[in-house]
Design a protein around this motif. Structure first.
Motif, PDB file in Angstrom:
ATOM      1  N   PRO A 108       0.196  17.769  -1.834  1.00 53.83           N
ATOM      2  CA  PRO A 108       0.673  19.150  -1.894  1.00 53.83           C
ATOM      3  C   PRO A 108       1.945  19.402  -1.081  1.00 53.83           C
ATOM      4  CG  PRO A 108      -1.269  18.979  -0.481  1.00 53.83           C
ATOM      5  CD  PRO A 108      -1.076  17.632  -1.103  1.00 53.83           C
ATOM      6  N   ASP A 109       2.249  18.521  -0.148  1.00 53.43           N
ATOM      7  CA  ASP A 109       3.355  18.820   0.757  1.00 53.43           C
ATOM      8  C   ASP A 109       4.729  18.536   0.169  1.00 53.43           C
ATOM      9  OD1 ASP A 109       1.399  19.516   2.464  1.00 53.43           O
ATOM     10  OD2 ASP A 109       1.388  17.602   3.553  1.00 53.43           O
ATOM     11  N   HIS A 110       4.757  17.837  -0.968  1.00 50.80           N
ATOM     12  CA  HIS A 110       6.058  17.525  -1.576  1.00 50.80           C
ATOM     13  C   HIS A 110       6.219  18.335  -2.850  1.00 50.80           C
ATOM     14  CE1 HIS A 110       6.703  13.870   0.859  1.00 50.80           C
ATOM     15  NE2 HIS A 110       5.403  13.713   0.775  1.00 50.80           N
ATOM     16  N   HIS A 111       7.474  18.636  -3.154  1.00 48.24           N
ATOM     17  CA  HIS A 111       7.728  19.132  -4.499  1.00 48.24           C
ATOM     18  C   HIS A 111       7.472  17.975  -5.460  1.00 48.24           C
ATOM     19  CE1 HIS A 111       9.164  22.937  -3.282  1.00 48.24           C
ATOM     20  NE2 HIS A 111      10.205  22.468  -2.628  1.00 48.24           N
ATOM     21  N   ALA A 112       6.930  18.304  -6.601  1.00 46.09           N
ATOM     22  CA  ALA A 112       6.760  17.276  -7.614  1.00 46.09           C
ATOM     23  C   ALA A 112       8.111  17.016  -8.263  1.00 46.09           C
ATOM     24  CB  ALA A 112       5.765  17.740  -8.658  1.00 46.09           C
ATOM     25  N   PRO A 128       0.831  -1.215   0.000  1.00 47.98           N
ATOM     26  CA  PRO A 128       0.000   0.000   0.000  1.00 47.98           C
ATOM     27  C   PRO A 128       0.860   1.258   0.000  1.00 47.98           C
ATOM     28  CG  PRO A 128       0.015  -1.017   2.167  1.00 47.98           C
ATOM     29  CD  PRO A 128       0.770  -1.934   1.274  1.00 47.98           C
ATOM     30  N   ALA A 129       0.313   2.336  -0.522  1.00 51.75           N
ATOM     31  CA  ALA A 129       1.009   3.623  -0.493  1.00 51.75           C
ATOM     32  C   ALA A 129       0.710   4.309   0.836  1.00 51.75           C
ATOM     33  CB  ALA A 129       0.540   4.494  -1.645  1.00 51.75           C
ATOM     34  N   ARG A 130       1.677   5.130   1.271  1.00 48.20           N
ATOM     35  CA  ARG A 130       1.414   5.964   2.443  1.00 48.20           C
ATOM     36  C   ARG A 130       0.437   7.066   2.070  1.00 48.20           C
ATOM     37  NH1 ARG A 130       7.382   6.237   4.931  1.00 48.20           N
ATOM     38  NH2 ARG A 130       7.851   7.219   2.940  1.00 48.20           N
ATOM     39  N   GLU A 131      -0.078   7.759   3.075  1.00 44.88           N
ATOM     40  CA  GLU A 131      -0.954   8.912   2.849  1.00 44.88           C
ATOM     41  C   GLU A 131      -0.365   9.880   1.833  1.00 44.88           C
ATOM     42  OE1 GLU A 131      -3.962  10.448   4.862  1.00 44.88           O
ATOM     43  OE2 GLU A 131      -4.225   8.358   4.280  1.00 44.88           O
ATOM     44  N   ASP A 132       0.948  10.020   1.855  1.00 42.64           N
ATOM     45  CA  ASP A 132       1.577  11.022   0.991  1.00 42.64           C
ATOM     46  C   ASP A 132       2.002  10.466  -0.363  1.00 42.64           C
ATOM     47  OD1 ASP A 132       3.783   9.495   1.524  1.00 42.64           O
ATOM     48  OD2 ASP A 132       4.964  11.100   2.417  1.00 42.64           O
ATOM     49  N   GLY A 133       1.535   9.261  -0.695  1.00 43.13           N
ATOM     50  CA  GLY A 133       1.781   8.737  -2.028  1.00 43.13           C
ATOM     51  C   GLY A 133       3.087   7.993  -2.200  1.00 43.13           C
ATOM     52  N   THR A 134       3.891   7.892  -1.161  1.00 37.50           N
ATOM     53  CA  THR A 134       5.170   7.199  -1.306  1.00 37.50           C
ATOM     54  C   THR A 134       5.113   5.833  -0.625  1.00 37.50           C
ATOM     55  OG1 THR A 134       6.051   8.223   0.693  1.00 37.50           O
ATOM     56  CG2 THR A 134       6.436   9.374  -1.390  1.00 37.50           C
ATOM     57  N   VAL A 135       6.141   5.036  -0.862  1.00 34.06           N
ATOM     58  CA  VAL A 135       6.182   3.691  -0.294  1.00 34.06           C
ATOM     59  C   VAL A 135       6.952   3.720   1.027  1.00 34.06           C
ATOM     60  CG1 VAL A 135       6.978   1.330  -0.644  1.00 34.06           C
ATOM     61  CG2 VAL A 135       6.037   2.620  -2.561  1.00 34.06           C
ATOM     62  N   ASP A 136       6.382   3.101   2.032  1.00 32.59           N
ATOM     63  CA  ASP A 136       6.936   3.084   3.372  1.00 32.59           C
ATOM     64  C   ASP A 136       7.917   1.916   3.495  1.00 32.59           C
ATOM     65  OD1 ASP A 136       7.439   3.117   6.033  1.00 32.59           O
ATOM     66  OD2 ASP A 136       5.328   3.156   6.654  1.00 32.59           O
ATOM     67  N   VAL A 137       9.133   2.215   3.907  1.00 31.75           N
ATOM     68  CA  VAL A 137      10.109   1.139   4.047  1.00 31.75           C
ATOM     69  C   VAL A 137       9.633   0.103   5.071  1.00 31.75           C
ATOM     70  CG1 VAL A 137      11.516   2.369   5.762  1.00 31.75           C
ATOM     71  CG2 VAL A 137      12.550   0.583   4.351  1.00 31.75           C
ATOM     72  N   ALA A 138       8.872   0.569   6.057  1.00 29.93           N
ATOM     73  CA  ALA A 138       8.362  -0.370   7.064  1.00 29.93           C
ATOM     74  C   ALA A 138       7.398  -1.365   6.423  1.00 29.93           C
ATOM     75  CB  ALA A 138       7.674   0.402   8.191  1.00 29.93           C
ATOM     76  N   ALA A 139       6.566  -0.877   5.505  1.00 24.03           N
ATOM     77  CA  ALA A 139       5.624  -1.772   4.819  1.00 24.03           C
ATOM     78  C   ALA A 139       6.382  -2.778   3.965  1.00 24.03           C
ATOM     79  CB  ALA A 139       4.664  -0.953   3.951  1.00 24.03           C
ATOM     80  N   VAL A 140       7.478  -2.330   3.370  1.00 26.32           N
ATOM     81  CA  VAL A 140       8.287  -3.246   2.555  1.00 26.32           C
ATOM     82  C   VAL A 140       8.921  -4.301   3.448  1.00 26.32           C
ATOM     83  CG1 VAL A 140      10.315  -3.436   1.072  1.00 26.32           C
ATOM     84  CG2 VAL A 140       8.718  -1.528   0.766  1.00 26.32           C
ATOM     85  N   ARG A 141       9.503  -3.854   4.572  1.00 26.33           N
ATOM     86  CA  ARG A 141      10.150  -4.807   5.491  1.00 26.33           C
ATOM     87  C   ARG A 141       9.144  -5.864   5.938  1.00 26.33           C
ATOM     88  NH1 ARG A 141      12.831  -0.339   8.328  1.00 26.33           N
ATOM     89  NH2 ARG A 141      14.879  -0.081   7.323  1.00 26.33           N
ATOM     90  N   GLU A 142       7.935  -5.399   6.227  1.00 29.80           N
ATOM     91  CA  GLU A 142       6.913  -6.329   6.708  1.00 29.80           C
ATOM     92  C   GLU A 142       6.565  -7.362   5.631  1.00 29.80           C
ATOM     93  OE1 GLU A 142       2.491  -5.563   8.377  1.00 29.80           O
ATOM     94  OE2 GLU A 142       4.139  -4.342   9.181  1.00 29.80           O
ATOM     95  N   ALA A 143       6.572  -6.918   4.386  1.00 31.94           N
ATOM     96  CA  ALA A 143       6.174  -7.826   3.299  1.00 31.94           C
ATOM     97  C   ALA A 143       7.299  -8.761   2.884  1.00 31.94           C
ATOM     98  CB  ALA A 143       5.712  -7.003   2.095  1.00 31.94           C
ATOM     99  N   LEU A 144       8.526  -8.414   3.227  1.00 28.78           N
ATOM    100  CA  LEU A 144       9.662  -9.244   2.801  1.00 28.78           C
ATOM    101  C   LEU A 144       9.680 -10.564   3.552  1.00 28.78           C
ATOM    102  CD1 LEU A 144      12.446  -6.528   2.505  1.00 28.78           C
ATOM    103  CD2 LEU A 144      11.657  -8.021   0.657  1.00 28.78           C
TER     104      LEU A 144
END
Lengths: 516, 121, 447
Positions: free
Chosen positions: A396-400, A209-225
């Motif tokens: 909106p909080d990140h530069h594109a 899943p994506a984080r609220e801010d549209g990026t991938v959470d390393v914690a989510a990746v670690r959990e899925a590994l």
């Protein structure tokens, strides 16, 4: 008074409601089969006498029903048809994830030099040293831009490159005795080709899943590994137009788990010459020469999708590849040796695209490529800044990076949909942006301007976007619901096309007969 | 005769030992105009949750899972020529296939109309 | 820089609107140590005339096919392409258009694809065709996968006459699975393919003219595989042959894959080319690649759209029929324009002329001592057996400016039976003088 004394009307006349402006230059064009016939031909060829002795009784018996045109008829048919197309030369394509940049004409001229275009792929290697040098030089540029160990040039398109990249990962794991790794992690925001590729190779796909801010959470990746995970397929910058801030940590976690990092390089235009993907820890990445390196899209291809590989995957690069002999001449290795994979296409891949891409690289130079990436990022952020008060910016909080993601919250409950909004752009002379992708936000509108657009064009686009946004909010739905009004066709009935597919032309009477 | 619903928006109407399976009004609305349906072979043994059919619109495709275990006894042949029946009358003429219910107890795991209405909100 | 429109003043103005000091600030999400501090070690930007000089210098180190007598084929053929074809495909509206996902402003590309599909269906004798694939080799692999989906069987037999690169691509796509049977090279034009068909066979893949130029009996192959409920995949690498040979569809093929390069497209050292795929109407939902279909717009006017896209990766994701995301659009356009310039009359004349030139070549070769022609049948390509390894002879002739053909050993290594075999093609561009030069040089070399 002398000379001509009779004038003629030169005012604009009274407006007519008969047809939209421009229709006079855009006549409907009948089908080739409605214009030509089997006797017309635009090619003069002698009528050779042949005996059928060596055709073994396999000669054609049924007449060939193929319409022909003389040259003037063909010119008119294809010129008229062409004018029904939008094109990057004629207008802006703010298509996210597609990098529709200017296609320099020098590239075309170089690709047509007989020394490149009129070469057979199986000529003796001594007669194609210049062509092999193009492959070597292009490889050098790609390796330097990405800081990787090897490159496989031959994939015919991005998805083909993805397939090859994942094949090398599979081969590397099999070589290590780790064929049990059957899972590939794919973020929800990924291009559809990623899960399709993984499934094609027999992997099961696990969504991250994506984080609220549209990026991938390393914690989510670690959990899925797990020990069963073969690889992660990540797009960076991602399809929300954001650079993955955890990318290095993700790469580390993936490597620690014994898995590989496949990077979808569709968005390389944002970082070429600025960030080297090899420094981020990627193991394989395809590069779309038709996006990043300006080879023309050609109405849907041909593309080219070379894949760069890390040291761990380099031994698995497929044949053919170029190697320098001891005497300095270039060799083309055509048969798999050691761990190299079998070829994934006949011959050497998209040579015509290699020439164009190399020409583009030489034109820009290392400095110009970096400037192009920076301008692409500047342009996306400029659009974002100019529209942020009227159009919903998803993150909106990140530069594109080189593209900016909007969604449909700003016209919620106005009755206007993302599709309507995009189609209304057509009436203003713009190609719609990428719609409903990525899937992580509702009614996505992904805008990628590329470095090719001038400030004037960007301003004109932003003015139109603001005007449309205001109209949508004001409930002026008519501008949207039937759009486009001024294109060669109004909206097409895709339901009908899919329910009763008509994929080839038949004369009306033949079709009527078949229906009976 | 009772009608029950799954979380994946299939319905099954059970009459004696025969269950009739289709997709809900909500599901057809989400999919849009249905253009193609792939139906199971008659005689196929389905377990609850098996992929039994595929319903496609222009821009979406959805697998249909068996709401109950059973043997497929009949498929709706009219759909191949007129897939739009699923949009016009999903609960009636737009049914997908029928099966003989193997285990009536499985019905208890499905939602009734009120629960489904809440689920589909 | 000539491709970048912004002046420094405009960049500064835009940064002001964004509210940052520098473009580098926009890369804030990138860890600082990963941003290149100095330019990469690559040459700086260069004016057009210098880039052109560099590329011309590289091109000049190649011996172009048109520089002398030329007899190569083996899956790529040198034909004349009318000047109008290249002119038309370089029009901005064709060259620089995107994939026609917005049909209202892409009717040009879409109508062309609809015409292309019709042309492909007609020359192959099939009911439907797709909007093109990457090339013939990947198309063959896709056809094998399609046949497996259609039959729900897995055994696939590849004829020994199939182009070795095509065989390798299929093998790579299927990752050497045990149900893929690749028969060994069959330079004589005969194989034991039909004896190996059984009840588990999903498909057989037969190329005609085959890799060595022999014409294969598709009808017999179709009957044999249909008897067990399998499919015939017919592969054609020289699409011009369809001008005189019976269409594969008329002989019972279920899927036809062609390399379309011969029509409209240059040799290009191997790519880009254009894969053609045609099949029966009832199989279309398992066909990979883009497909264009006819429909009407909101005002009832005839128009075209990409259709059946639920097969494709952007909707089905991991359940797609293939991961294909592009076709070979511009090459398909070149193919379609060239074929419409030919028409039935021109296409037939072109094919007859090719066969006539090949007959002239064969007749001349048969006169040379030490040359044995293997083919009883051929279209425009044939195989000869020399009294020594063919690769050395080809290299020797290349020294004299003659590109004599493809040594079979280049594609079939480590196989003694092909070492002395040379595959040669003739097309409408092969003159009597070319044939005389080849034969004279061959005689001297073999003497």
């Amino acid at each position: 008074m002398s000379m001509n004394t009779r004038g003629r009307p030169t005012g604009a006349g009274t407006p007519s409601t008969l047809a939209a402006n421009g229709a006079a230059l855009l006549p409907d064009e009948p089908l080739l089969f409605e214009i030509g016939d089997t006797e017309h031909s635009g090619v003069d060829l002698p009528d050779a006498e042949i005996s059928t002795a060596r055709l073994g009784g396999f000669e054609r018996t049924a007449p060939l029903d193929l319409a022909g045109l003389t040259e003037p008829e063909a010119m008119r048919h294809y010129v008229r048809l062409s004018r029904l197309n939008h094109s990057i030369d004629a207008g802006f394509y703010p298509l996210g994830s597609c990098t529709m940049k200017h296609n320099p004409r020098l590239n075309e001229k170089m690709a047509r030099l007989p020394g490149f275009a009129d070469l057979h792929p199986l000529q003796p290697k001594s007669t194609v040293q210049g062509a092999l040098a193009v492959m070597e030089e292009l490889s050098h540029w790609l390796l330097t831009l990405t800081n990787t160990s090897a490159v496989a040039l031959t994939p015919k398109a991005g998805a083909h490159g993805e397939l090859l990249g994942m094949m090398t990962i599979k081969a590397a794991q099999e070589a290590r005795g780790e064929a049990h790794r059957k899972i590939v992690l794919v973020p929800e925001s990924a291009h559809g080709t990623n899960p399709a590729t993984a499934a094609f190779l027999g992997y099961s796909v696990k969504a991250i899943p994506a984080r609220e801010d549209g990026t991938v959470d390393v914690a989510a990746v670690r959990e899925a590994l797990s020990p069963d995970v073969a690889a992660i397929m990540l797009t960076n910058p991602n399809t929300c137009g954001l650079f993955e801030p955890d990318v290095v940590a993700i790469a580390e976690a993936v490597h620690n788990a014994g898995a590989f990092f496949y990077c979808d390089g569709a968005n390389f235009n944002a970082i070429m010459g600025v960030v080297r993907p090899g420094d981020l820890g990627i193991d394989a990445m395809h590069i779309n020469l038709h996006k990043t390196f300006s080879t023309p899209h050609g109405g849907g291809g041909p593309g080219a999708g070379p894949v760069v590989l890390s040291e761990a995957l380099a031994p698995f690069a497929p044949v053919p590849f170029v190697r320098r002999n001891a005497d300095g001449s270039l060799d083309l290795v055509e048969h798999a040796e050691a761990q190299s994979l079998e070829r994934i296409t006949a011959f050497q891949g998209q040579m015509g695209m290699y020439v164009r891409a190399l020409t583009y690289m030489l034109s820009h130079g290392g400095d110009g490529l970096a400037q192009a990436a920076k301008d692409a990022v500047l342009n996306a952020n400029y659009i974002k800044a100019r529209l942020a008060d009227v159009v919903t910016v998803s993150f909106p909080d990140h530069h594109a990076m080189h593209e900016v993601l909007f969604d449909d919250r700003f016209f919620e409950s106005t009755g206007v949909s993302t599709l309507d909004f995009a189609k209304a752009l057509i009436d203003e002379g713009f190609h719609p942006m990428t719609m409903y992708f990525p899937l992580v936000v509702h009614g996505a509108m992904l805008v990628e301007p590329t470095e090719s657009e001038s400030k004037q064009t960007l301003d004109a686009f932003c003015d139109v976007m603001r005007d449309l946004a205001n109209d949508a909010r004001d409930g002026n739905t008519e501008r949207f619901s039937g759009a486009p009004y001024t294109a060669p066709r109004r909206r097409l009935d895709e339901t009908r096309a899919a329910r009763q597919p008509i994929l080839t032309w038949e004369p009306d009477d033949a079709r009527a007969q078949a229906a009976e | 005769m009772t009608t029950k619903f799954t979380e994946d928006h299939e319905y099954v109407t059970v009459d004696g030992d025969t269950g009739t399976v289709g997709i809900t009004v909500f599901a057809q609305d989400q999919l849009g105009d249905v253009v193609f349906v792939e139906l199971p072979e008659v005689g196929r043994e389905l377990s609850k949750g098996d992929e039994a059919a595929v319903v496609e619109s222009v821009k979406a495709a959805s697998e249909i899972y068996a709401p109950l275990s059973g043997t497929v006894t009949e498929v709706n042949a009219a759909l191949s020529g007129e897939p739009g029946l699923i949009n016009q009358d999903p609960a009636g003429a737009g049914w997908l296939f029928k099966l003989t219910v193997r285990d009536h107890a499985e019905l208890e795991t499905l939602m009734d109309e009120a629960a489904y209405a809440e689920h589909a909100k | 820089m000539r491709y970048l429109p912004h002046s420094e003043a405009e960049r500064a103005e835009m940064l002001g609107v964004i509210g940052v000091d520098s473009i580098e600030a926009l890369f804030g999400a990138v860890p600082e140590d990963l941003v290149a501090k100095r330019p990469l070690e690559l040459p700086p930007h260069s004016p057009e005339y210098l880039v052109e000089a560099h590329m011309r210098q590289l091109a000049g180190r190649n011996h172009a096919a048109g520089d002398g007598p030329f007899f190569l084929g083996a899956g790529a053929y040198r034909h004349h392409v009318p000047a109008s074809v290249d002119h038309l495909i370089q029009r901005s509206e064709w060259l620089t258009a995107y994939t026609p996902y917005q049909p209202e402003i892409s009717q040009g590309t879409l109508q062309m694809l609809f015409e292309f599909q019709t042309q492909v269906a007609r020359i192959t004798g099939m009911e439907v065709a797709n909007a093109s694939l990457y090339d013939g080799s990947t198309g063959t692999a896709e056809a094998v996968l399609m046949a497996r989906r259609l039959t729900r069987r897995s055994k696939v037999l590849l004829s020994g006459g199939l182009h070795p690169h095509y065989r390798d691509v299929v093998r790579g796509y299927l990752r050497d699975d045990d149900d893929l049977v690749c028969l060994s090279a069959s330079p004589s034009g005969q194989g034991d393919l039909l004896d190996r068909i059984d009840e588990d066979t999903a498909a057989i893949v037969v190329q005609t003219p085959d890799f060595y130029g022999h014409l294969r009996d598709l009808k017999r192959a179709a009957e044999a595989v249909h008897a067990v409920g399998g499919l015939l995949i017919a592969v054609v690498t020289e699409v011009v042959s369809l001008g005189v040979l019976e269409a594969p569809g008329a002989l019972g093929a279920d899927i036809v894959v062609c390399e379309g390069q011969s029509i409209g497209n240059a040799l290009n050292f191997g790519g880009p080319y254009v894969g053609l795929m045609a099949t029966r109407q009832k199989f279309i939902r398992q066909m990979p690649g883009r497909i264009c279909g006819e429909t009407v717009d909101a005002q009832g006017k005839r128009g075209y759209v990409l259709t059946l896209s639920t097969r494709e990766q952007h909707i089905r994701r991991e359940k797609a029929t293939s991961n294909i995301c592009t076709n070979s659009g511009l090459c398909a356009l070149a193919f379609s324009i060239h074929l419409s310039l030919l028409g039935a009359a021109g296409f037939t004349r072109l094919a007859r002329l090719n066969h006539a030139r090949a007959c002239a070549l064969a007749d001349a070769l048969e006169q040379i001592d030490g040359v044995e022609l293997l083919n009883k049948t051929f279209f425009n390509e044939m195989t000869i057996r020399l009294d020594r390894p063919a690769s050395g002879v080809v290299d020797a002739l290349a020294q004299r400016g003659i590109l004599a053909g493809v040594p079979a050993s280049r594609l079939v290594p480590d196989d003694d039976q092909v070492n002395n075999l040379l595959i040669l093609a003739a097309t409408e561009l092969t003159s009597d003088a070319d044939i005389e030069a080849l034969c004279a040089a061959l005689k001297e070399t073999l003497a």
